[in-house]
Design a protein around this motif. Structure first.
Motif, PDB file in Angstrom:
ATOM      1  N   PRO A  14      -3.940  -9.995  79.394  1.00  0.00           N
ATOM      2  CA  PRO A  14      -4.275 -10.517  80.719  1.00  0.00           C
ATOM      3  C   PRO A  14      -4.550  -9.372  81.694  1.00  0.00           C
ATOM      4  O   PRO A  14      -3.914  -8.318  81.621  1.00  0.00           O
ATOM      5  CB  PRO A  14      -3.009 -11.284  81.134  1.00  0.00           C
ATOM      6  CG  PRO A  14      -2.245 -11.498  79.881  1.00  0.00           C
ATOM      7  CD  PRO A  14      -2.606 -10.408  78.946  1.00  0.00           C
ATOM      8  N   LEU A  15      -5.493  -9.606  82.620  1.00  0.00           N
ATOM      9  CA  LEU A  15      -5.887  -8.527  83.539  1.00  0.00           C
ATOM     10  C   LEU A  15      -4.735  -8.127  84.460  1.00  0.00           C
ATOM     11  O   LEU A  15      -4.635  -6.980  84.880  1.00  0.00           O
ATOM     12  CB  LEU A  15      -7.084  -8.975  84.378  1.00  0.00           C
ATOM     13  CG  LEU A  15      -8.356  -9.308  83.584  1.00  0.00           C
ATOM     14  CD1 LEU A  15      -9.467  -9.778  84.513  1.00  0.00           C
ATOM     15  CD2 LEU A  15      -8.814  -8.113  82.767  1.00  0.00           C
ATOM     16  N   ASN A  16      -3.855  -9.087  84.761  1.00  0.00           N
ATOM     17  CA  ASN A  16      -2.801  -8.803  85.745  1.00  0.00           C
ATOM     18  C   ASN A  16      -1.585  -8.067  85.165  1.00  0.00           C
ATOM     19  O   ASN A  16      -0.617  -7.810  85.864  1.00  0.00           O
ATOM     20  CB  ASN A  16      -2.349 -10.104  86.424  1.00  0.00           C
ATOM     21  CG  ASN A  16      -1.556 -10.986  85.475  1.00  0.00           C
ATOM     22  OD1 ASN A  16      -1.296 -10.605  84.321  1.00  0.00           O
ATOM     23  ND2 ASN A  16      -1.170 -12.158  85.942  1.00  0.00           N
ATOM     24  N   HIS A  18      -0.930  -5.128  84.469  1.00  0.00           N
ATOM     25  CA  HIS A  18      -0.581  -3.822  85.056  1.00  0.00           C
ATOM     26  C   HIS A  18       0.329  -3.992  86.280  1.00  0.00           C
ATOM     27  O   HIS A  18       0.992  -3.058  86.707  1.00  0.00           O
ATOM     28  CB  HIS A  18      -1.858  -3.079  85.447  1.00  0.00           C
ATOM     29  CG  HIS A  18      -2.772  -2.896  84.274  1.00  0.00           C
ATOM     30  ND1 HIS A  18      -2.657  -1.846  83.403  1.00  0.00           N
ATOM     31  CD2 HIS A  18      -3.787  -3.678  83.801  1.00  0.00           C
ATOM     32  CE1 HIS A  18      -3.581  -1.966  82.458  1.00  0.00           C
ATOM     33  NE2 HIS A  18      -4.268  -3.062  82.678  1.00  0.00           N
ATOM     34  N   PHE A  19       0.321  -5.187  86.870  1.00  0.00           N
ATOM     35  CA  PHE A  19       1.112  -5.407  88.091  1.00  0.00           C
ATOM     36  C   PHE A  19       2.369  -6.221  87.813  1.00  0.00           C
ATOM     37  O   PHE A  19       3.108  -6.567  88.716  1.00  0.00           O
ATOM     38  CB  PHE A  19       0.243  -6.124  89.140  1.00  0.00           C
ATOM     39  CG  PHE A  19      -1.082  -5.448  89.327  1.00  0.00           C
ATOM     40  CD1 PHE A  19      -1.157  -4.231  89.995  1.00  0.00           C
ATOM     41  CD2 PHE A  19      -2.239  -5.984  88.794  1.00  0.00           C
ATOM     42  CE1 PHE A  19      -2.378  -3.581  90.132  1.00  0.00           C
ATOM     43  CE2 PHE A  19      -3.455  -5.333  88.922  1.00  0.00           C
ATOM     44  CZ  PHE A  19      -3.520  -4.122  89.600  1.00  0.00           C
ATOM     45  N   ARG A  20       2.599  -6.553  86.550  1.00  0.00           N
ATOM     46  CA  ARG A  20       3.777  -7.384  86.239  1.00  0.00           C
ATOM     47  C   ARG A  20       5.055  -6.558  86.286  1.00  0.00           C
ATOM     48  O   ARG A  20       5.032  -5.341  86.078  1.00  0.00           O
ATOM     49  CB  ARG A  20       3.646  -7.982  84.831  1.00  0.00           C
ATOM     50  CG  ARG A  20       2.643  -9.083  84.762  1.00  0.00           C
ATOM     51  CD  ARG A  20       2.810  -9.778  83.426  1.00  0.00           C
ATOM     52  NE  ARG A  20       1.689 -10.687  83.202  1.00  0.00           N
ATOM     53  CZ  ARG A  20       1.426 -11.261  82.042  1.00  0.00           C
ATOM     54  NH1 ARG A  20       2.197 -11.029  80.996  1.00  0.00           N
ATOM     55  NH2 ARG A  20       0.416 -12.077  81.909  1.00  0.00           N
ATOM     56  N   HIS A 198      -8.776  -6.399  77.180  1.00  0.00           N
ATOM     57  CA  HIS A 198      -9.084  -7.098  78.434  1.00  0.00           C
ATOM     58  C   HIS A 198     -10.385  -7.898  78.280  1.00  0.00           C
ATOM     59  O   HIS A 198     -10.473  -9.038  78.737  1.00  0.00           O
ATOM     60  CB  HIS A 198      -9.239  -6.093  79.579  1.00  0.00           C
ATOM     61  CG  HIS A 198      -7.920  -5.668  80.185  1.00  0.00           C
ATOM     62  ND1 HIS A 198      -6.848  -6.519  80.303  1.00  0.00           N
ATOM     63  CD2 HIS A 198      -7.527  -4.484  80.731  1.00  0.00           C
ATOM     64  CE1 HIS A 198      -5.832  -5.869  80.882  1.00  0.00           C
ATOM     65  NE2 HIS A 198      -6.214  -4.635  81.139  1.00  0.00           N
ATOM     66  N   ARG A 253       6.129  -5.144  79.875  1.00  0.00           N
ATOM     67  CA  ARG A 253       5.619  -6.114  80.850  1.00  0.00           C
ATOM     68  C   ARG A 253       5.093  -7.376  80.168  1.00  0.00           C
ATOM     69  O   ARG A 253       4.746  -8.343  80.836  1.00  0.00           O
ATOM     70  CB  ARG A 253       4.493  -5.474  81.682  1.00  0.00           C
ATOM     71  CG  ARG A 253       4.990  -4.359  82.584  1.00  0.00           C
ATOM     72  CD  ARG A 253       3.855  -3.564  83.201  1.00  0.00           C
ATOM     73  NE  ARG A 253       4.336  -2.775  84.323  1.00  0.00           N
ATOM     74  CZ  ARG A 253       5.003  -1.625  84.205  1.00  0.00           C
ATOM     75  NH1 ARG A 253       5.252  -1.139  83.012  1.00  0.00           N
ATOM     76  NH2 ARG A 253       5.437  -0.983  85.271  1.00  0.00           N
TER      77      ARG A 253
END
Ligand SMILES: Cc1ncc(COP(=O)(O)O)c(C=O)c1O
Length: 375
Positions: A14-16, A18-20, A198, A253
């Motif tokens: 999932p693209l997100n 990196h922010f998890r 990705h 993550r």
């Protein structure tokens, strides 16, 4: 033109991610101090042989049904191999194993196929009674359990492919009684692998990108095939290669306590609709399994796979080529599996409508219906 989301057995990224947040939960074997994470499971196998103290005079009993790279890793580690034939249920046969024992046999190599646990407790006992080591190959069975105990804890060594369960670029973990020394090599970055995963994630959600992907990939494969060596995929490479730094950053993550359960639910859903297509060893889903994929057995696997692609499902005819050291014709059961069984996705990121796409595609590809389905 008919557009379809591209669904493959490999988990996407999932693209997100990196922010998890980093997960509080660390699954086995990542929660073990001596666990080492190499780039690939074959590296883990090679290193495990060394810490188990195996050498030129030692024989490892290995199954005829295998990927091939695990066999190559064992041979490169310097041991001798002796093939045992798995039963129709893909289990070792204790009688046949006993007949193969000689004083130089040191290890029983057990593969947990497709995330379905073998009876590892029984095989550990069998090994203990004969003074042998048990090597658990859980490359396809990360997160699988037997009676709430993780697969890979029963043997003297356990290896796992982390990237088969989560969409990371690489990662082959190993636990042994004595952990391998930490290699001094640098972590590769893994940027290219992350980018590819990705793109796969987007192709799984967008029918336009998915269709482009489905169209371009076979062309790339054809180009590559010009110099194709079917045994290249077994190469060991540098056994000291560590997992990439992006794998180590993203894995905490991604790990989630619901992963195995979601894979089981997806598997059960497909099983309800297509049980008649599933090979016998995989028709009943054990409680602690963490299915890697959903196996389908047909007479004309290549033809069915082609049809599946039209509906956006990229099935995988896995393990078609055995390791060159196996006299394939002497092992008809595994030969049949290699030619007749392919797999479709059940990974944890599939949505309900994607799972529907898989089930309808399977229905259409294995019956005479060829009309496009509504994504
Ligand atoms: C049973 C088994 N063992 C070992 C491996 C080796 O994994 P890797 O490709 O990460 O080296 C594989 C790979 O598919 C496998 O299926």
């Amino acid at each position: 033109m008919y557009y379809a989301r591209r669904l493959s057995i490999w988990p996407t990224l999932p693209l997100n991610v990196h922010f998890r947040q980093i997960s509080n939960w660390q699954p086995f074997p990542l929660n073990v101090e001596g666990c080492r994470v190499y780039s690939r499971a074959r590296h883990a196998i090679w290193n495990a042989c060394r810490t188990l103290g195996l050498g030129n005079d030692d024989v490892v009993l290995v199954p005829d049904y295998h990927h091939g790279c695990e066999i190559e890793a064992l041979l490169q580690a310097g041991v001798k191999i002796r093939y045992y034939e798995v039963t129709e249920l893909l289990e070792p046969d204790p009688q046949k194993l006993d007949d193969m024992l000689t004083p130089d046999v040191k290890v029983l190599y057990l593969i947990h196929y497709l995330g379905f646990p073998q009876d590892a407790f029984r095989w550990r006992q069998w090994c203990d009674e004969r003074g042998l080591l048990l090597f658990e190959d859980a490359a396809q069975a990360f997160l699988a359990e037997i009676d709430n105990r993780p697969v890979g804890t029963f043997g003297h060594a356990g290896v796992f492919c982390l990237y088969k369960t989560y969409g990371i670029p690489d990662g082959g973990a190993v636990v042994t009684n004595i952990p391998p020394a930490l290699p001094k090599s640098k972590y590769p970055s893994g940027r290219w692998g992350v980018l590819k995963r990705h793109v796969n994630w987007i192709a799984e959600r967008s029918a336009v990108i998915g269709s482009i992907h489905l169209y371009v990939k076979p062309m790339m494969k054809k180009l590559k095939k010009k110099s194709h060596n079917p045994h290249k995929e077994f190469d060991l490479g540098d056994p000291f290669t560590l997992a990439s730094s992006l794998t180590m950053r993203l894995l905490p993550r991604l790990v989630d306590q619901s992963t195995a359960r979601r894979r089981r639910e997806n598997y059960k859903f497909l099983l309800e609709h297509h049980r008649h297509l599933v090979p016998r060893p995989f028709q009943t889903l054990p409680e602690g399994a963490s299915p890697f994929a959903f196996p389908v057995e047909v007479d004309d696997a290549d033809e069915v796979l082609k049809k599946l692609r039209r509906y956006g499902v990229e099935g995988l005819l896995f393990w078609r080529n055995a390791h060159p050291s196996l006299p394939v014709d002497d092992f008809p059961n595994s030969k049949a599996f290699r030619n007749r069984v392919f797999a479709v996705p059940v990974h944890q990121e599939l949505t309900a409508s994607e799972l529907m796409q898989v089930t309808e595609a399977l229905h259409r590809a294995t019956t005479k219906q060829l009309n496009p389905i509504t994504p």
